[in-house]
Design a protein around this motif. Structure first.
Motif, PDB file in Angstrom:
ATOM      1  N   VAL A 144      46.708  48.081  45.409  1.00 17.18           N
ATOM      2  CA  VAL A 144      46.313  46.947  45.378  1.00 17.18           C
ATOM      3  C   VAL A 144      46.880  45.548  45.125  1.00 17.18           C
ATOM      4  O   VAL A 144      47.616  46.056  43.725  1.00 17.18           O
ATOM      5  CB  VAL A 144      44.905  47.084  44.394  1.00 17.18           C
ATOM      6  N   PRO A 145      47.167  44.165  45.926  1.00 17.53           N
ATOM      7  CA  PRO A 145      47.674  43.649  45.379  1.00 17.53           C
ATOM      8  C   PRO A 145      47.170  42.885  44.587  1.00 17.53           C
ATOM      9  O   PRO A 145      45.687  43.013  43.646  1.00 17.53           O
ATOM     10  CB  PRO A 145      47.177  42.437  46.781  1.00 17.53           C
ATOM     11  N   SER A 146      48.234  42.004  43.939  1.00 20.91           N
ATOM     12  CA  SER A 146      47.306  40.724  42.781  1.00 20.91           C
ATOM     13  C   SER A 146      46.754  40.222  43.287  1.00 20.91           C
ATOM     14  O   SER A 146      46.948  40.058  44.116  1.00 20.91           O
ATOM     15  CB  SER A 146      48.736  41.000  41.642  1.00 20.91           C
ATOM     16  N   GLY A 147      46.179  38.539  41.828  1.00 20.28           N
ATOM     17  CA  GLY A 147      45.234  38.572  42.558  1.00 20.28           C
ATOM     18  C   GLY A 147      43.796  38.662  42.381  1.00 20.28           C
ATOM     19  O   GLY A 147      43.774  39.751  42.982  1.00 20.28           O
ATOM     20  N   SER A 148      43.745  37.249  41.927  1.00 20.72           N
ATOM     21  CA  SER A 148      41.783  37.012  41.914  1.00 20.72           C
ATOM     22  C   SER A 148      40.911  37.871  43.013  1.00 20.72           C
ATOM     23  O   SER A 148      39.686  38.378  42.530  1.00 20.72           O
ATOM     24  CB  SER A 148      41.235  36.029  41.081  1.00 20.72           C
ATOM     25  N   SER A 208      39.968  41.652  42.628  1.00 22.98           N
ATOM     26  CA  SER A 208      39.649  42.289  42.313  1.00 22.98           C
ATOM     27  C   SER A 208      39.057  42.856  42.060  1.00 22.98           C
ATOM     28  O   SER A 208      38.457  44.099  41.797  1.00 22.98           O
ATOM     29  CB  SER A 208      39.894  41.010  40.337  1.00 22.98           C
ATOM     30  N   CYS A 209      37.956  42.946  43.451  1.00 26.70           N
ATOM     31  CA  CYS A 209      37.022  43.457  43.631  1.00 26.70           C
ATOM     32  C   CYS A 209      37.439  44.868  44.354  1.00 26.70           C
ATOM     33  O   CYS A 209      35.934  45.804  44.389  1.00 26.70           O
ATOM     34  CB  CYS A 209      35.534  42.483  44.468  1.00 26.70           C
ATOM     35  N   LEU A 210      37.988  44.844  45.137  1.00 27.37           N
ATOM     36  CA  LEU A 210      38.790  46.195  45.587  1.00 27.37           C
ATOM     37  C   LEU A 210      39.138  47.343  44.043  1.00 27.37           C
ATOM     38  O   LEU A 210      38.967  48.141  44.253  1.00 27.37           O
ATOM     39  CB  LEU A 210      39.903  45.934  46.699  1.00 27.37           C
ATOM     40  N   GLY A 211      40.048  47.013  42.993  1.00 32.06           N
ATOM     41  CA  GLY A 211      40.290  47.562  42.420  1.00 32.06           C
ATOM     42  C   GLY A 211      41.550  47.302  41.183  1.00 32.06           C
ATOM     43  O   GLY A 211      42.033  45.494  42.201  1.00 32.06           O
ATOM     44  N   ALA A 212      42.257  47.284  40.244  1.00 27.75           N
ATOM     45  CA  ALA A 212      42.913  46.675  39.651  1.00 27.75           C
ATOM     46  C   ALA A 212      44.085  46.723  40.860  1.00 27.75           C
ATOM     47  O   ALA A 212      44.600  47.671  41.343  1.00 27.75           O
ATOM     48  CB  ALA A 212      43.364  47.912  37.926  1.00 27.75           C
ATOM     49  N   ALA A 213      45.116  45.483  40.269  1.00 25.69           N
ATOM     50  CA  ALA A 213      46.152  46.075  40.964  1.00 25.69           C
ATOM     51  C   ALA A 213      46.844  46.354  40.465  1.00 25.69           C
ATOM     52  O   ALA A 213      46.948  46.883  39.491  1.00 25.69           O
ATOM     53  CB  ALA A 213      46.653  44.249  40.298  1.00 25.69           C
ATOM     54  N   GLY A 214      47.874  47.076  41.531  1.00 22.23           N
ATOM     55  CA  GLY A 214      48.489  48.688  41.800  1.00 22.23           C
ATOM     56  C   GLY A 214      47.778  49.997  41.314  1.00 22.23           C
ATOM     57  O   GLY A 214      48.694  50.535  41.650  1.00 22.23           O
ATOM     58  N   SER A 215      46.819  49.696  41.626  1.00 25.72           N
ATOM     59  CA  SER A 215      46.037  51.399  41.700  1.00 25.72           C
ATOM     60  C   SER A 215      46.176  50.875  43.167  1.00 25.72           C
ATOM     61  O   SER A 215      46.110  50.487  43.991  1.00 25.72           O
ATOM     62  CB  SER A 215      44.829  50.730  41.146  1.00 25.72           C
ATOM     63  N   THR A 216      45.776  52.605  43.182  1.00 24.77           N
ATOM     64  CA  THR A 216      45.613  52.814  44.934  1.00 24.77           C
ATOM     65  C   THR A 216      44.745  52.670  45.518  1.00 24.77           C
ATOM     66  O   THR A 216      43.296  53.223  44.628  1.00 24.77           O
ATOM     67  CB  THR A 216      46.365  54.404  44.973  1.00 24.77           C
ATOM     68  N   VAL A 217      44.157  52.651  46.865  1.00 24.91           N
ATOM     69  CA  VAL A 217      42.963  52.580  47.337  1.00 24.91           C
ATOM     70  C   VAL A 217      43.669  53.517  49.213  1.00 24.91           C
ATOM     71  O   VAL A 217      44.841  52.888  49.322  1.00 24.91           O
ATOM     72  CB  VAL A 217      42.395  51.139  47.644  1.00 24.91           C
ATOM     73  N   TYR A 218      42.684  54.006  49.630  1.00 22.57           N
ATOM     74  CA  TYR A 218      43.088  53.923  50.881  1.00 22.57           C
ATOM     75  C   TYR A 218      42.512  53.299  51.952  1.00 22.57           C
ATOM     76  O   TYR A 218      40.253  53.186  51.383  1.00 22.57           O
ATOM     77  CB  TYR A 218      42.161  56.195  50.853  1.00 22.57           C
ATOM     78  N   VAL A 219      42.590  53.237  53.072  1.00 20.19           N
ATOM     79  CA  VAL A 219      42.260  51.941  53.323  1.00 20.19           C
ATOM     80  C   VAL A 219      42.105  51.899  55.101  1.00 20.19           C
ATOM     81  O   VAL A 219      43.320  52.397  55.304  1.00 20.19           O
ATOM     82  CB  VAL A 219      42.696  50.968  53.601  1.00 20.19           C
ATOM     83  N   ALA A 220      41.010  52.779  55.795  1.00 20.36           N
ATOM     84  CA  ALA A 220      41.089  52.568  57.485  1.00 20.36           C
ATOM     85  C   ALA A 220      41.279  51.226  57.471  1.00 20.36           C
ATOM     86  O   ALA A 220      40.344  49.897  57.690  1.00 20.36           O
ATOM     87  CB  ALA A 220      39.866  53.393  57.828  1.00 20.36           C
ATOM     88  N   PRO A 221      42.929  50.892  58.239  1.00 18.86           N
ATOM     89  CA  PRO A 221      42.607  48.996  58.528  1.00 18.86           C
ATOM     90  C   PRO A 221      42.224  48.610  59.468  1.00 18.86           C
ATOM     91  O   PRO A 221      41.541  49.331  60.277  1.00 18.86           O
ATOM     92  CB  PRO A 221      44.191  49.501  58.423  1.00 18.86           C
ATOM     93  N   GLN A 222      41.993  47.373  59.458  1.00 14.02           N
ATOM     94  CA  GLN A 222      42.082  46.955  60.264  1.00 14.02           C
ATOM     95  C   GLN A 222      41.994  46.220  61.497  1.00 14.02           C
ATOM     96  O   GLN A 222      41.460  46.108  62.667  1.00 14.02           O
ATOM     97  CB  GLN A 222      41.199  44.954  60.129  1.00 14.02           C
TER      98      GLN A 222
END
Length: 215
Positions: free
Chosen positions: A79-83, A86-100
């Motif tokens: 997850v990138p930094s920046g406000s 923030s609704c995706l998750g904490a900056a630096g945390s891992t998420v799994y994304v089926a990309p656009q």
């Protein structure tokens, strides 16, 4: 479209169509790569339906019941930094994304209202519920612009200002697009969606359950 498994239900559906019967969508056991419109909205004979559209070996409507959309572990991003994020998750945390953007190694998931007449649109899309999630599991659907900034369309994050259960501004009829489907933890998710045609008689689809396997 490449499938891990494929049932014979496609042949049965084709046979029903030839015989003039009302064919129910076929079901594929697991889909993990290729082009798929996960939220495929169809309108016919005064009814609205919500299913999955595949594109190979042919354009087929697949039933979400018995179909699993799998997102491989290689989809993990930070997850990138920046406000804005923030609704995706904490900056630096891992998420799994089926990309656009299309990635040959991952499922390329979109939404489709091409079979909804203009007079019946736009389409209201609702995330009715998220259940059977792994510990800490959250789902978000967002798009990014040319500058990489996100716009959240649906989000189950319960943090202040983050939940979105109804797609802002609705989805125009006759459209087809892709976004980023994000999951915060590996495991199995059951997501429930409902579509409503805002024009005409305002008919709604049944609430439909989708299964996503992450990792």
């Amino acid at each position: 479209m490449r499938f891990v498994h494929r049932t014979l239900a496609l042949a049965a559906a084709a046979t029903a169509a030839v015989l003039g019967l009302t064919a129910t969508p076929a079901a594929a056991a697991t889909m993990e790569t290729g082009h798929v419109d996960a939220l495929d909205v169809d309108y016919a004979v005064g009814a609205l339906t919500l299913d999955i559209r595949s594109y190979s070996p042919a354009n087929d409507d697949l039933s979400p019941a018995g179909t699993t959309l799998r997102l491989r572990s290689s989809s993990a991003i930070t997850v990138p930094s920046g406000s804005a994020w923030s609704c995706l998750g904490a900056a630096g945390s891992t998420v799994y994304v089926a990309p656009q953007a299309e990635n040959a190694g991952l499922i390329w998931a979109g939404w489709n209202t091409e079979d909804v007449p203009a007079a019946q649109g736009p389409v209201r899309m609702e995330l009715v519920g998220v259940s059977s999630v792994p510990a800490g599991g959250r789902f978000a659907l967002y798009t990014t612009n040319a500058f990489g900034s996100p716009t959240f369309r649906l989000n189950s994050n319960s943090a202040a200002g983050c939940p979105i259960s109804i797609w802002p501004g609705n989805i125009g009829a006759g459209g087809h697009a892709h976004g980023n489907w994000a999951f915060s933890a590996p495991g199995t998710y059951t997501l429930s969606f409902r579509a409503t045609a805002q024009g005409g008689a305002g008919v709604a689809s049944p609430t439909v359950n989708y299964t996503f396997q992450i990792g």
